[in-house]
Design an enzyme around this catalytic site. Structure first.
Site, PDB file in Angstrom:
ATOM      1  N   LYS A 158       0.840  -1.196   0.000  1.00  0.00           N
ATOM      2  CA  LYS A 158       0.000   0.000   0.000  1.00  0.00           C
ATOM      3  C   LYS A 158       0.872   1.242   0.000  1.00  0.00           C
ATOM      4  O   LYS A 158       1.905   1.278   0.671  1.00  0.00           O
ATOM      5  CB  LYS A 158      -0.921   0.013   1.236  1.00  0.00           C
ATOM      6  CG  LYS A 158      -2.040  -1.023   1.153  1.00  0.00           C
ATOM      7  CD  LYS A 158      -2.859  -1.028   2.408  1.00  0.00           C
ATOM      8  CE  LYS A 158      -4.260  -0.529   2.179  1.00  0.00           C
ATOM      9  NZ  LYS A 158      -5.127  -0.727   3.360  1.00  0.00           N
ATOM     10  N   ASN A 291     -10.732   8.939   6.659  1.00  0.00           N
ATOM     11  CA  ASN A 291     -10.920   9.944   5.615  1.00  0.00           C
ATOM     12  C   ASN A 291     -11.387  11.242   6.258  1.00  0.00           C
ATOM     13  O   ASN A 291     -12.438  11.291   6.892  1.00  0.00           O
ATOM     14  CB  ASN A 291     -11.921   9.453   4.573  1.00  0.00           C
ATOM     15  CG  ASN A 291     -11.371   8.283   3.788  1.00  0.00           C
ATOM     16  OD1 ASN A 291     -10.170   8.242   3.483  1.00  0.00           O
ATOM     17  ND2 ASN A 291     -12.194   7.311   3.470  1.00  0.00           N
ATOM     18  N   ARG A 293     -12.770  14.104   5.545  1.00  0.00           N
ATOM     19  CA  ARG A 293     -13.593  14.902   4.618  1.00  0.00           C
ATOM     20  C   ARG A 293     -14.984  14.309   4.572  1.00  0.00           C
ATOM     21  O   ARG A 293     -15.235  13.260   5.149  1.00  0.00           O
ATOM     22  CB  ARG A 293     -12.972  14.826   3.223  1.00  0.00           C
ATOM     23  CG  ARG A 293     -12.809  13.359   2.786  1.00  0.00           C
ATOM     24  CD  ARG A 293     -12.419  13.208   1.347  1.00  0.00           C
ATOM     25  NE  ARG A 293     -11.858  11.907   1.045  1.00  0.00           N
ATOM     26  CZ  ARG A 293     -12.539  10.834   0.694  1.00  0.00           C
ATOM     27  NH1 ARG A 293     -13.866  10.872   0.641  1.00  0.00           N
ATOM     28  NH2 ARG A 293     -11.937   9.697   0.438  1.00  0.00           N
ATOM     29  N   ARG A 339     -23.557   3.942  -7.086  1.00  0.00           N
ATOM     30  CA  ARG A 339     -22.816   4.971  -7.825  1.00  0.00           C
ATOM     31  C   ARG A 339     -22.999   4.700  -9.313  1.00  0.00           C
ATOM     32  O   ARG A 339     -22.672   3.614  -9.790  1.00  0.00           O
ATOM     33  CB  ARG A 339     -21.333   4.913  -7.493  1.00  0.00           C
ATOM     34  CG  ARG A 339     -21.026   5.183  -6.037  1.00  0.00           C
ATOM     35  CD  ARG A 339     -19.524   5.364  -5.847  1.00  0.00           C
ATOM     36  NE  ARG A 339     -19.180   5.418  -4.430  1.00  0.00           N
ATOM     37  CZ  ARG A 339     -17.992   5.816  -3.976  1.00  0.00           C
ATOM     38  NH1 ARG A 339     -17.042   6.180  -4.825  1.00  0.00           N
ATOM     39  NH2 ARG A 339     -17.741   5.835  -2.689  1.00  0.00           N
TER      40      ARG A 339
HETATM   41  P1  ADP Z   1     -15.190   7.661  -0.503  1.00  0.00           P
HETATM   42  O1  ADP Z   1     -14.786   6.759   0.593  1.00  0.00           O
HETATM   43  O2  ADP Z   1     -15.634   9.010  -0.110  1.00  0.00           O
HETATM   44  O3  ADP Z   1     -16.075   6.974  -1.460  1.00  0.00           O
HETATM   45  P2  ADP Z   1     -13.218   7.369  -2.456  1.00  0.00           P
HETATM   46  O4  ADP Z   1     -12.052   6.585  -1.987  1.00  0.00           O
HETATM   47  O5  ADP Z   1     -14.161   6.751  -3.408  1.00  0.00           O
HETATM   48  O6  ADP Z   1     -13.880   7.939  -1.192  1.00  0.00           O
HETATM   49  O7  ADP Z   1     -12.687   8.721  -3.039  1.00  0.00           O
HETATM   50  C1  ADP Z   1     -13.537   9.804  -3.259  1.00  0.00           C
HETATM   51  C2  ADP Z   1     -12.925  10.687  -4.299  1.00  0.00           C
HETATM   52  O8  ADP Z   1     -11.694  11.186  -3.876  1.00  0.00           O
HETATM   53  C3  ADP Z   1     -12.670   9.980  -5.593  1.00  0.00           C
HETATM   54  O9  ADP Z   1     -12.931  10.895  -6.616  1.00  0.00           O
HETATM   55  C4  ADP Z   1     -11.204   9.632  -5.497  1.00  0.00           C
HETATM   56  O10 ADP Z   1     -10.642   9.486  -6.764  1.00  0.00           O
HETATM   57  C5  ADP Z   1     -10.661  10.798  -4.738  1.00  0.00           C
HETATM   58  N1  ADP Z   1      -9.507  10.535  -3.864  1.00  0.00           N
HETATM   59  C6  ADP Z   1      -9.521  10.023  -2.642  1.00  0.00           C
HETATM   60  N2  ADP Z   1      -8.293  10.023  -2.096  1.00  0.00           N
HETATM   61  C7  ADP Z   1      -7.467  10.536  -3.005  1.00  0.00           C
HETATM   62  C8  ADP Z   1      -6.060  10.807  -3.038  1.00  0.00           C
HETATM   63  N3  ADP Z   1      -5.253  10.572  -2.011  1.00  0.00           N
HETATM   64  N4  ADP Z   1      -5.554  11.326  -4.148  1.00  0.00           N
HETATM   65  C9  ADP Z   1      -6.345  11.598  -5.190  1.00  0.00           C
HETATM   66  N5  ADP Z   1      -7.675  11.396  -5.214  1.00  0.00           N
HETATM   67  C10 ADP Z   1      -8.240  10.867  -4.149  1.00  0.00           C
HETATM   68  P1  ADP Z   2      -7.981   3.986   0.014  1.00  0.00           P
HETATM   69  O1  ADP Z   2      -7.286   5.091   0.723  1.00  0.00           O
HETATM   70  O2  ADP Z   2      -7.522   3.838  -1.375  1.00  0.00           O
HETATM   71  O3  ADP Z   2      -9.450   4.049   0.181  1.00  0.00           O
HETATM   72  P2  ADP Z   2      -8.019   1.748   1.891  1.00  0.00           P
HETATM   73  O4  ADP Z   2      -6.923   1.413   2.829  1.00  0.00           O
HETATM   74  O5  ADP Z   2      -9.227   2.381   2.468  1.00  0.00           O
HETATM   75  O6  ADP Z   2      -7.441   2.664   0.731  1.00  0.00           O
HETATM   76  O7  ADP Z   2      -8.417   0.427   1.118  1.00  0.00           O
HETATM   77  C1  ADP Z   2      -9.336   0.449   0.047  1.00  0.00           C
HETATM   78  C2  ADP Z   2     -10.040  -0.893  -0.016  1.00  0.00           C
HETATM   79  O8  ADP Z   2      -9.117  -1.957  -0.228  1.00  0.00           O
HETATM   80  C3  ADP Z   2     -10.765  -1.281   1.271  1.00  0.00           C
HETATM   81  O9  ADP Z   2     -12.050  -0.755   1.299  1.00  0.00           O
HETATM   82  C4  ADP Z   2     -10.766  -2.805   1.221  1.00  0.00           C
HETATM   83  O10 ADP Z   2     -11.809  -3.307   0.430  1.00  0.00           O
HETATM   84  C5  ADP Z   2      -9.459  -3.103   0.530  1.00  0.00           C
HETATM   85  N1  ADP Z   2      -8.405  -3.357   1.512  1.00  0.00           N
HETATM   86  C6  ADP Z   2      -7.519  -2.494   1.999  1.00  0.00           C
HETATM   87  N2  ADP Z   2      -6.686  -3.062   2.884  1.00  0.00           N
HETATM   88  C7  ADP Z   2      -7.062  -4.358   2.967  1.00  0.00           C
HETATM   89  C8  ADP Z   2      -6.575  -5.505   3.676  1.00  0.00           C
HETATM   90  N3  ADP Z   2      -5.526  -5.417   4.479  1.00  0.00           N
HETATM   91  N4  ADP Z   2      -7.210  -6.697   3.490  1.00  0.00           N
HETATM   92  C9  ADP Z   2      -8.252  -6.788   2.643  1.00  0.00           C
HETATM   93  N5  ADP Z   2      -8.743  -5.764   1.954  1.00  0.00           N
HETATM   94  C10 ADP Z   2      -8.159  -4.556   2.090  1.00  0.00           C
HETATM   95 MG    MG Z   3     -10.463   3.945   1.979  1.00  0.00          MG
END
Ligand code: ADP
Ligand code: ADP
Ligand code: MG
Length: 451
Positions: A158, A291, A293, A339
């Site tokens: 990650k 998050n 926001r 969505r």
């Molecule tokens: P949520 O949990 O609110 O659904 P998402 O992970 O789907 O959040 O992200 C919401 C929006 O923010 C999306 O348009 C995603 O592409 C953008 N986004 C989230 N984190 C980042 C980041 N670190 N850099 C760029 N875009 C991000």
């Molecule tokens: P982002 O910032 O891109 O939203 P997250 O850490 O929230 O990243 O992970 C996005 C998604 O990936 C999670 O909602 C989950 O479905 C999957 N995920 C992340 N970490 C794990 C893990 N350790 N094991 C299984 N699934 C994971």
């Molecule tokens: Mg997430």
């Protein structure tokens, strides 16, 4: 209310959503747009519009100076960043402080702490909250190999700075390790300008459960319940619901409580979401990230609590104490969100920008549509492909899902391909109706959908 005029530094459905909250509060709204969004619905609805640059986000929505100049030039008091773009960038919050503007979100230090997943994991485990077993920063393949040896495959690489489902790479065996490390590192650098990686154990039979938090300037913190966002493709959410029906009430309380502890310990201000994974095999839960926001899926929480989260965000930023306490929060019924994206589900979910010809969203009681689209609207190719969020409500999950089926069926969109056929396919699966899914389930259905 001391805030009289809010500048919103975003576009699309969330810009519309924020303008509506401003109106409800009697606050004026100013929207910043790129050249591609001059004719957008937010620009028609806002009290004022400021063009901040060319279409590409890097030339417009990501320009802190241009946004600050638009805010000061229009006499705005506050900036709402929405989600995505600059929402979690401490640079915007810092600049707001420097120019005497109110940032509608948490303090910059919290954006910094939670914006780095490694810092977040360290902080949260210090509060006694379980985190997914994993590593600190892994700087090279030797370190990665040693960590993988102790954790065991499958693992995830990650990106510490990751978000939006990007910067996550699964590795199922040792043979893939080197290549995965190199691509994850290169992708993280390209996407986030930071190639810091770490490892987490991959939980194969997982649910994504997250808790909505509100905190004010006076140290009051409450939760507004949890959401289940396990229906994902490429680590991105497709369908969300509230409350989570897959967990016991005991586990629900534990997870809610963990989220409140984190926010209280930090003295978190404004709306935030603490994300967890629940391992359905062991029944254990682990912190994933926070998050800092408003989230895309916030409406499902609004539907079951009757609380307007964006209004609360503005009031909190205005310095008002929360108007209710935990015991005032009542949860009623069940809500589901789909969505709807301009993508071709039968063609690898290829983005499908272009002109919308027909646009007739479903209407009626128990249905909510958050969108910026209308007949004749041109979906630009530069941004996220989200067209609308369709939310339905019912007395229980079964009823909310049934209403979603009907609502999706009657949603008329032509001119661009959308994900509606795929959403309808998912909702017709017995596993979905029965609630027997995990975060891998959607991807396991892709082949059958394509037949
Ligand atoms: P949520 O949990 O609110 O659904 P998402 O992970 O789907 O959040 O992200 C919401 C929006 O923010 C999306 O348009 C995603 O592409 C953008 N986004 C989230 N984190 C980042 C980041 N670190 N850099 C760029 N875009 C991000
Ligand atoms: P982002 O910032 O891109 O939203 P997250 O850490 O929230 O990243 O992970 C996005 C998604 O990936 C999670 O909602 C989950 O479905 C999957 N995920 C992340 N970490 C794990 C893990 N350790 N094991 C299984 N699934 C994971
Ligand atoms: Mg997430």
């Amino acid at each position: 209310m001391t805030i009289a005029r809010v500048l919103l530094a975003n576009r699309g459905e969330i810009a519309v959503r924020i303008i509506k909250a401003c109106r409800a509060l009697g606050v004026e709204s100013v929207v910043t747009v790129s050249e591609a969004d001059r004719e957008s619905l937010p620009s028609k609805m806002a009290d004022r519009v400021v063009c901040i640059g060319p279409a590409r986000a890097i030339d417009s929505y990501l320009r802190v100076e241009a946004i600050i100049a638009a805010a000061t030039g229009t006499g705005s008091d506050a900036i709402h960043p929405g989600y995505g773009f600059l929402a979690e960038k401490p640079e915007l919050a810092d600049a707001c402080a420097k120019y005497g503007l109110t940032f509608i979100g948490p303090r910059a230090e919290h954006l910094r702490q939670m914006g780095n997943k490694l810092l977040a994991r360290e902080m949260v485990s210090g509060y006694g909250i379980p985190i997914v077993p994993g590593s600190k920063k892994v700087g090279n393949i030797q370190e990665a190999s040693a960590v993988a040896g102790t954790i065991g495959f499958p693992i995830l690489f990650k990106a510490a700075a990751g978000g939006g489902g990007r910067g996550i790479k699964i590795v199922t065996d040792r043979g893939e390790l080197q290549r995965a490390f190199e691509t994850a590192s290169a992708e993280a650098r390209a996407a986030f300008g930071d190639n810091t990686l770490y490892i987490e154990r991959y939980i194969p039979n997982a649910r994504h459960i997250e808790v909505q938090i509100l905190g004010d300037r006076f140290g009051n913190v409450i939760h507004l319940g949890e959401r289940d966002c396990s229906l994902q493709r490429r680590y991105q959410k497709l369908i969300e619901e509230a409350p989570a029906s897959c967990i016991s009430n005991h586990l629900r309380e534990e997870i809610r409580c963990a989220a409140v502890i984190i926010a209280k310990e930090m003295r978190y201000e404004n709306a935030g979401t603490v994300e967890f994974v629940v391992d359905q095999d062991s029944g254990k839960f682990y912190f994933l990230e926070m998050n800092t926001r408003i989230q895309v899926e916030h409406p499902v929480t609004e539907m079951i609590t009757d609380i307007d989260l964006v209004k609360e965000q503005i009031c909190i930023a205005d310095g008002q104490p929360l108007a209710f306490s935990q015991s005032d929060v009542r949860f009623t019924g069940h809500a589901v969100e789909c969505r709807i994206n301009a993508e071709s589900p039968r063609d690898g979910f290829r983005p499908c920008p272009g002109s919308i010809i027909e646009w007739a969203p479903p209407e009626g009681p128990f249905i909510r549509v958050d969108t910026h689209c209308f007949p004749g609207y041109f979906v630009p190719p530069y941004y996220d492909s989200l067209l609308a969020k369709l939310i339905t409500q019912g007395a229980d999950r079964r009823e909310a899902v049934e209403r979603m089926r009907h609502a999706l069926e009657s949603f008329v969109i032509s001119g661009v391909d959308t994900t509606i056929p795929f959403l309808r396919f998912l909702l017709d699966q017995l596993a979905y109706t029965e609630g027997e899914v995990n975060t891998r389930w959607v991807e396991s259905r892709l082949d059958q959908f394509s037949l």
